[in-house]
Design a protein around this motif. Structure first.
Motif, mmCIF file in Angstrom:
data_model
loop_
_atom_site.group_PDB
_atom_site.id
_atom_site.type_symbol
_atom_site.label_atom_id
_atom_site.label_comp_id
_atom_site.label_asym_id
_atom_site.label_seq_id
_atom_site.Cartn_x
_atom_site.Cartn_y
_atom_site.Cartn_z
ATOM 1 N N LEU A 48 -3.180 9.913 -7.270
ATOM 2 C CA LEU A 48 -1.991 10.473 -7.923
ATOM 3 C C LEU A 48 -0.977 9.393 -8.274
ATOM 4 O O LEU A 48 -0.316 9.457 -9.323
ATOM 5 C CB LEU A 48 -1.347 11.525 -7.028
ATOM 6 C CG LEU A 48 -2.128 12.825 -6.871
ATOM 7 C CD1 LEU A 48 -1.442 13.734 -5.859
ATOM 8 C CD2 LEU A 48 -2.273 13.521 -8.196
ATOM 9 N N GLU A 49 -0.854 8.381 -7.426
ATOM 10 C CA GLU A 49 0.074 7.290 -7.715
ATOM 11 C C GLU A 49 -0.387 6.505 -8.942
ATOM 12 O O GLU A 49 0.434 6.150 -9.794
ATOM 13 C CB GLU A 49 0.183 6.365 -6.504
ATOM 14 C CG GLU A 49 1.267 5.318 -6.638
ATOM 15 C CD GLU A 49 1.415 4.486 -5.383
ATOM 16 O OE1 GLU A 49 2.531 4.010 -5.143
ATOM 17 O OE2 GLU A 49 0.419 4.306 -4.652
ATOM 18 N N ASN A 50 -1.685 6.265 -9.075
ATOM 19 C CA ASN A 50 -2.210 5.572 -10.250
ATOM 20 C C ASN A 50 -1.982 6.392 -11.515
ATOM 21 O O ASN A 50 -1.597 5.844 -12.557
ATOM 22 C CB ASN A 50 -3.706 5.264 -10.077
ATOM 23 C CG ASN A 50 -3.940 4.156 -9.088
ATOM 24 O OD1 ASN A 50 -3.079 3.327 -8.853
ATOM 25 N ND2 ASN A 50 -5.121 4.137 -8.497
ATOM 26 N N MET A 55 1.129 7.292 -16.439
ATOM 27 C CA MET A 55 1.976 8.180 -17.237
ATOM 28 C C MET A 55 3.337 7.541 -17.502
ATOM 29 O O MET A 55 3.876 7.651 -18.608
ATOM 30 C CB MET A 55 2.144 9.520 -16.523
ATOM 31 C CG MET A 55 0.894 10.371 -16.542
ATOM 32 S SD MET A 55 1.035 11.872 -15.558
ATOM 33 C CE MET A 55 2.198 12.807 -16.506
ATOM 34 N N LYS A 56 3.890 6.850 -16.502
ATOM 35 C CA LYS A 56 5.167 6.154 -16.701
ATOM 36 C C LYS A 56 5.036 5.086 -17.773
ATOM 37 O O LYS A 56 5.919 4.933 -18.621
ATOM 38 C CB LYS A 56 5.630 5.517 -15.389
ATOM 39 C CG LYS A 56 6.189 6.480 -14.392
ATOM 40 C CD LYS A 56 6.596 5.747 -13.111
ATOM 41 C CE LYS A 56 7.024 6.685 -12.026
ATOM 42 N NZ LYS A 56 7.340 5.979 -10.774
ATOM 43 N N ALA A 57 3.939 4.334 -17.740
ATOM 44 C CA ALA A 57 3.728 3.285 -18.737
ATOM 45 C C ALA A 57 3.588 3.893 -20.124
ATOM 46 O O ALA A 57 4.130 3.357 -21.107
ATOM 47 C CB ALA A 57 2.492 2.461 -18.383
ATOM 48 N N GLU A 58 2.880 5.002 -20.223
ATOM 49 C CA GLU A 58 2.715 5.662 -21.520
ATOM 50 C C GLU A 58 4.051 6.189 -22.040
ATOM 51 O O GLU A 58 4.361 6.058 -23.230
ATOM 52 C CB GLU A 58 1.710 6.801 -21.381
ATOM 53 C CG GLU A 58 1.300 7.418 -22.688
ATOM 54 C CD GLU A 58 0.206 8.448 -22.517
ATOM 55 O OE1 GLU A 58 0.067 9.285 -23.430
ATOM 56 O OE2 GLU A 58 -0.496 8.422 -21.496
ATOM 57 N N ILE A 59 4.855 6.752 -21.150
ATOM 58 C CA ILE A 59 6.176 7.259 -21.549
ATOM 59 C C ILE A 59 7.054 6.106 -22.024
ATOM 60 O O ILE A 59 7.757 6.221 -23.035
ATOM 61 C CB ILE A 59 6.834 8.021 -20.384
ATOM 62 C CG1 ILE A 59 6.108 9.350 -20.166
ATOM 63 C CG2 ILE A 59 8.318 8.254 -20.635
ATOM 64 C CD1 ILE A 59 6.513 10.082 -18.904
ATOM 65 N N LYS A 60 7.012 4.961 -21.315
ATOM 66 C CA LYS A 60 7.811 3.812 -21.728
ATOM 67 C C LYS A 60 7.394 3.318 -23.106
ATOM 68 O O LYS A 60 8.237 2.971 -23.932
ATOM 69 C CB LYS A 60 7.684 2.676 -20.707
ATOM 70 C CG LYS A 60 8.494 2.884 -19.467
ATOM 71 C CD LYS A 60 8.365 1.706 -18.520
ATOM 72 C CE LYS A 60 9.149 1.931 -17.256
ATOM 73 N NZ LYS A 60 9.018 0.813 -16.309
ATOM 74 N N SER A 61 6.089 3.284 -23.369
ATOM 75 C CA SER A 61 5.644 2.816 -24.674
ATOM 76 C C SER A 61 6.064 3.778 -25.775
ATOM 77 O O SER A 61 6.494 3.357 -26.854
ATOM 78 C CB SER A 61 4.127 2.610 -24.692
ATOM 79 O OG SER A 61 3.454 3.848 -24.600
#
Length: 96
Positions: A48-50, A55-61
């Motif tokens: 879940l952490e991965n 998801m955080k990286a995708e949202i930032k992009s």
């Protein structure tokens, strides 16, 4: 002490040992089950952490693309057509 008393004491001690080993066996079994559950929970947490990090990286992009689009609108940049050539310059290429 006669033989009957020795027999009852021996049976009582034997019963206590059997009871002790049954109880310790159950406790060890429960501890083993808890250790298995702990490892399963750790594995699930890591998965879940991965997923969360990706998801955080995708949202930032996606946010950075939206921010670039807003900046382009503010500075009134037009989207290039297929015929246009775009030259990108990097400040690092310049010599001082």
């Amino acid at each position: 002490m006669n033989g009957k008393q020795i027999k009852t004491i021996f049976i009582l001690i034997l019963f206590c040992f059997i009871f002790y080993f049954i109880v310790t066996g159950q406790i060890n079994n429960n501890l083993t089950n808890l250790r298995i559950q702990i490892t399963d929970l750790k594995e699930n947490y890591d998965i879940l952490e991965n997923k969360s990090n990706s998801m955080k990286a995708e949202i930032k992009s996606l946010l950075s693309i939206k921010n670039l689009e807003k900046i382009a609108e503010e500075k009134k940049f037009n989207k290039p057509t297929k015929e246009q050539k775009i030259v990108l310059k990097n400040d690092k290429d310049k010599k001082e």
